[in-house]
Design a protein around this motif. Structure first.
Motif, PDB file in Angstrom:
ATOM      1  N   TRP A 111      35.088  38.463  40.827  1.00 56.58           N
ATOM      2  CA  TRP A 111      36.124  39.475  40.668  1.00 56.58           C
ATOM      3  C   TRP A 111      36.078  40.023  39.252  1.00 56.58           C
ATOM      4  O   TRP A 111      35.239  39.615  38.429  1.00 56.58           O
ATOM      5  CB  TRP A 111      37.501  38.904  41.009  1.00 56.58           C
ATOM      6  N   GLY A 112      36.994  40.983  38.963  1.00 54.44           N
ATOM      7  CA  GLY A 112      37.033  41.562  37.626  1.00 54.44           C
ATOM      8  C   GLY A 112      37.501  40.587  36.583  1.00 54.44           C
ATOM      9  O   GLY A 112      37.054  40.610  35.431  1.00 54.44           O
ATOM     10  N   GLY A 113      38.416  39.693  36.985  1.00 58.56           N
ATOM     11  CA  GLY A 113      38.842  38.624  36.095  1.00 58.56           C
ATOM     12  C   GLY A 113      39.740  39.080  34.956  1.00 58.56           C
ATOM     13  O   GLY A 113      40.382  40.126  35.005  1.00 58.56           O
ATOM     14  N   TRP A 114      39.743  38.282  33.896  1.00 58.30           N
ATOM     15  CA  TRP A 114      40.636  38.518  32.761  1.00 58.30           C
ATOM     16  C   TRP A 114      39.937  38.254  31.419  1.00 58.30           C
ATOM     17  O   TRP A 114      40.566  38.360  30.358  1.00 58.30           O
ATOM     18  CB  TRP A 114      41.841  37.572  32.861  1.00 58.30           C
ATOM     19  N   THR A 115      38.635  37.953  31.440  1.00 56.80           N
ATOM     20  CA  THR A 115      37.966  37.495  30.222  1.00 56.80           C
ATOM     21  C   THR A 115      37.329  38.606  29.394  1.00 56.80           C
ATOM     22  O   THR A 115      36.909  38.362  28.259  1.00 56.80           O
ATOM     23  CB  THR A 115      36.870  36.470  30.592  1.00 56.80           C
ATOM     24  N   ASP A 116      37.239  39.831  29.906  1.00 61.44           N
ATOM     25  CA  ASP A 116      36.586  40.893  29.144  1.00 61.44           C
ATOM     26  C   ASP A 116      37.291  41.179  27.822  1.00 61.44           C
ATOM     27  O   ASP A 116      36.658  41.230  26.759  1.00 61.44           O
ATOM     28  CB  ASP A 116      36.516  42.175  29.977  1.00 61.44           C
ATOM     29  N   ARG A 117      38.577  41.392  27.872  1.00 57.10           N
ATOM     30  CA  ARG A 117      39.304  41.751  26.645  1.00 57.10           C
ATOM     31  C   ARG A 117      39.320  40.617  25.613  1.00 57.10           C
ATOM     32  O   ARG A 117      39.126  40.870  24.419  1.00 57.10           O
ATOM     33  CB  ARG A 117      40.720  42.200  26.989  1.00 57.10           C
ATOM     34  N   PRO A 118      39.555  39.358  25.992  1.00 50.36           N
ATOM     35  CA  PRO A 118      39.457  38.295  24.980  1.00 50.36           C
ATOM     36  C   PRO A 118      38.082  38.203  24.338  1.00 50.36           C
ATOM     37  O   PRO A 118      37.980  37.951  23.123  1.00 50.36           O
ATOM     38  CB  PRO A 118      39.790  37.029  25.786  1.00 50.36           C
ATOM     39  N   ILE A 119      37.014  38.423  25.110  1.00 47.68           N
ATOM     40  CA  ILE A 119      35.674  38.384  24.531  1.00 47.68           C
ATOM     41  C   ILE A 119      35.476  39.526  23.549  1.00 47.68           C
ATOM     42  O   ILE A 119      34.931  39.347  22.449  1.00 47.68           O
ATOM     43  CB  ILE A 119      34.613  38.433  25.658  1.00 47.68           C
ATOM     44  N   GLU A 120      35.932  40.711  23.914  1.00 47.18           N
ATOM     45  CA  GLU A 120      35.820  41.844  22.993  1.00 47.18           C
ATOM     46  C   GLU A 120      36.639  41.618  21.729  1.00 47.18           C
ATOM     47  O   GLU A 120      36.217  41.981  20.624  1.00 47.18           O
ATOM     48  CB  GLU A 120      36.262  43.126  23.692  1.00 47.18           C
ATOM     49  N   ALA A 121      37.812  41.012  21.874  1.00 49.60           N
ATOM     50  CA  ALA A 121      38.632  40.714  20.696  1.00 49.60           C
ATOM     51  C   ALA A 121      37.917  39.723  19.779  1.00 49.60           C
ATOM     52  O   ALA A 121      37.971  39.847  18.551  1.00 49.60           O
ATOM     53  CB  ALA A 121      39.988  40.166  21.130  1.00 49.60           C
ATOM     54  N   GLY A 166      33.134  40.288  13.680  1.00 54.69           N
ATOM     55  CA  GLY A 166      32.263  41.375  13.258  1.00 54.69           C
ATOM     56  C   GLY A 166      30.955  41.446  14.019  1.00 54.69           C
ATOM     57  O   GLY A 166      29.952  41.947  13.495  1.00 54.69           O
ATOM     58  N   SER A 167      30.945  40.970  15.270  1.00 53.01           N
ATOM     59  CA  SER A 167      29.731  40.976  16.075  1.00 53.01           C
ATOM     60  C   SER A 167      29.613  42.286  16.839  1.00 53.01           C
ATOM     61  O   SER A 167      30.603  42.957  17.123  1.00 53.01           O
ATOM     62  CB  SER A 167      29.755  39.800  17.062  1.00 53.01           C
ATOM     63  N   TRP A 168      28.370  42.640  17.170  1.00 52.14           N
ATOM     64  CA  TRP A 168      28.156  43.782  18.040  1.00 52.14           C
ATOM     65  C   TRP A 168      28.765  43.491  19.396  1.00 52.14           C
ATOM     66  O   TRP A 168      28.698  42.364  19.892  1.00 52.14           O
ATOM     67  CB  TRP A 168      26.650  44.050  18.174  1.00 52.14           C
ATOM     68  N   ASN A 169      29.351  44.492  20.013  1.00 54.76           N
ATOM     69  CA  ASN A 169      30.106  44.299  21.244  1.00 54.76           C
ATOM     70  C   ASN A 169      29.271  44.499  22.500  1.00 54.76           C
ATOM     71  O   ASN A 169      29.817  44.562  23.597  1.00 54.76           O
ATOM     72  CB  ASN A 169      31.318  45.251  21.275  1.00 54.76           C
ATOM     73  N   PHE A 170      27.964  44.612  22.385  1.00 52.72           N
ATOM     74  CA  PHE A 170      27.080  44.746  23.547  1.00 52.72           C
ATOM     75  C   PHE A 170      27.452  45.929  24.444  1.00 52.72           C
ATOM     76  O   PHE A 170      27.263  45.865  25.651  1.00 52.72           O
ATOM     77  CB  PHE A 170      27.076  43.451  24.372  1.00 52.72           C
ATOM     78  N   GLN A 171      28.000  46.972  23.848  1.00 55.82           N
ATOM     79  CA  GLN A 171      28.382  48.190  24.571  1.00 55.82           C
ATOM     80  C   GLN A 171      29.438  47.950  25.641  1.00 55.82           C
ATOM     81  O   GLN A 171      29.630  48.761  26.549  1.00 55.82           O
ATOM     82  CB  GLN A 171      27.154  48.853  25.207  1.00 55.82           C
ATOM     83  N   ARG A 172      30.172  46.869  25.531  1.00 52.08           N
ATOM     84  CA  ARG A 172      31.226  46.595  26.513  1.00 52.08           C
ATOM     85  C   ARG A 172      32.292  47.690  26.527  1.00 52.08           C
ATOM     86  O   ARG A 172      32.863  48.003  27.585  1.00 52.08           O
ATOM     87  CB  ARG A 172      31.888  45.248  26.209  1.00 52.08           C
ATOM     88  N   GLU A 173      32.580  48.234  25.348  1.00 54.53           N
ATOM     89  CA  GLU A 173      33.683  49.196  25.252  1.00 54.53           C
ATOM     90  C   GLU A 173      33.402  50.491  26.002  1.00 54.53           C
ATOM     91  O   GLU A 173      34.323  51.287  26.264  1.00 54.53           O
ATOM     92  CB  GLU A 173      33.974  49.509  23.781  1.00 54.53           C
ATOM     93  N   VAL A 174      32.147  50.755  26.362  1.00 51.55           N
ATOM     94  CA  VAL A 174      31.783  51.996  27.049  1.00 51.55           C
ATOM     95  C   VAL A 174      32.135  51.938  28.530  1.00 51.55           C
ATOM     96  O   VAL A 174      32.313  52.966  29.176  1.00 51.55           O
ATOM     97  CB  VAL A 174      30.273  52.272  26.867  1.00 51.55           C
ATOM     98  N   TRP A 175      32.280  50.717  29.069  1.00 51.11           N
ATOM     99  CA  TRP A 175      32.451  50.546  30.503  1.00 51.11           C
ATOM    100  C   TRP A 175      33.837  49.984  30.827  1.00 51.11           C
ATOM    101  O   TRP A 175      34.504  49.422  29.970  1.00 51.11           O
ATOM    102  CB  TRP A 175      31.361  49.626  31.047  1.00 51.11           C
TER     103      TRP A 175
END
Length: 382
Positions: A133-143, A149-158
């Motif tokens: 499922w979509g889950g809940w972990t995307d935003r905590p990982i991006e935070a 100061g790590s690269w975000n692997f283009q997560r913010e685009v999707w």
């Protein structure tokens, strides 16, 4: 118009099952689980989770039956990736959270079956329920990426907390999941034979064991429940206690894996090796810190496949997840029968030349398959 019933949150289901087993298990008569056992972490996700995995286990064996129930949440991510070989094209997309509820029972073989091998031979049976499922972990990982100061692997685009898993031809053949799925997973039967040492352990003692694991293809590939093929694996495990408060575990394994559905386009390596190690430090009565590392061979053979020129950056695409080795580092805290742990992928090795930033290549890469995994395990001897 009738509404479709909503599926229960996997976390709530896991807690309910664990609570029920705690209530049913014998209380005062139950022996405490081995405090210095390894985590038993495996590598979940929409790719490697389809085939047989061989988690590290205690080479001293199971002196008595025990039950192990655990919940695991794993976040996988990649930018859309296209692979080419001649005029053939394969689309790869890994974006989902996979929650796994696993129940396992280990039983030593009785004397009538094992004979002289009694107390040295035990079999463990594992069954899984999976929720993609979509889950809940995307935003905590991006935070977290932002905080360090790590690269975000283009997560913010999707879109966040979405499901998009694809491995197959552009015409739709192969594996494709574009929404939440619940599935029964494959059943694993794991048998261990202790060939040296005893089951008691203790300072200066070493135990060796042989492993034979078999995966029954009860999960459907269309629901990401399994590969659709039977798998088998063999391994040699060791457990050593140099001092009373420190225990080390290790295992080398070789797995023979069946193919994925034909439309997937890519071929799994039929033989895949793995090596893993664990250190358990006991801090007090029933309290321990566990650190593990597991290195797995590449999942797929490249066989002439290359990245399409339309893919700008292979980093976090799926290139590393498909054709490179995968290293997973885990750390956990065990208090009595409960263990909580977290796993992160981190593989030493140069990055793809097109991904090197600042004119040079870094000395490690992340496959993001999975990127992060969180687990809670409850174990009780009966």
């Amino acid at each position: 118009m009738r509404r479709r019933p909503r599926l229960a949150d996997p976390r709530a289901v896991a807690l309910a099952v664990v609570g029920g087993l705690v209530a049913l298990a014998p209380g005062a008569r139950a022996a405490a689980p081995a405090p210095d056992a390894p985590l038993g972490a495996w590598t979940p996700g929409p790719l490697r989770g389809l085939s047989l995995d061989m988690p590290l286990d205690d080479a001293r064996g199971a002196p008595s039956p025990f039950v192990d129930v655990r919940w695991l949440a794993a976040n996988a991510w990649s930018v859309p990736t296209v692979l080419e070989r001649g005029g053939d094209r394969v689309v790869v997309r890994l974006d989902a959270q996979t929650d796994v509820l696993q129940a396992a029972v280990a039983i030593p073989w009785p004397r009538a079956w094992a004979g002289a091998l009694r107390e040295r031979l035990a079999t463990r049976v594992e069954a899984r329920l999976l929720r993609t499922w979509g889950g809940w972990t995307d935003r905590p990982i991006e935070a977290w990426h932002g905080a360090i100061g790590s690269w975000n692997f283009q997560r913010e685009v999707w879109a966040r907390d979405a499901v998009d898993v694809r491995l197959g031809r552009e015409d739709g053949r192969g594996i494709g999941v574009a929404g939440p799925r619940t599935a029964l997973g494959d059943v694993a039967v794991r048998t261990a034979l202790r060939i040296a040492g005893d089951g008691a352990g203790g300072p200066g003692r070493l135990a060796l064991a042989l492993r034979l694991d078999v995966k029954l293809p009860t999960g459907a590939p269309s629901r990401l429940g399994g590969s659709g093929s039977p798998d088998a694996g063999v391994g040699v495990a060791a457990t050593w206690t140099p001092v009373r408060w420190l225990t080390g575990h290790g295992m080398a394994s070789l797995r023979a894996l069946g193919p994925l559905p034909r439309g997937a386009g890519l071929r799994l390596r039929p033989l895949q090796a793995g090596i893993e190690a664990s250190l358990v430090a006991r801090l007090g009565e029933g309290v321990a810190v566990v650190v593990e590392d597991r290195l797995l061979a590449p999942a797929f053979g490249s066989h002439g496949w290359t990245l399409s020129p339309e893919v700008e950056r292979p980093q976090a695409s799926a290139w590393y997840a498909l054709f490179r080795a995968h290293n997973q580092v885990s750390a956990g805290l065990r208090v009595g029968e409960l263990t909580v742990y977290v796993s992160e992928d981190f593989t030493p090795g140069t990055q793809h030349a097109r991904d090197a930033r600042g004119g040079g290549q870094r000395w490690f890469y992340d496959s993001n398959a999975p990127d992060l995994a969180l687990g809670v395990a409850w174990t009780r001897r009966l």
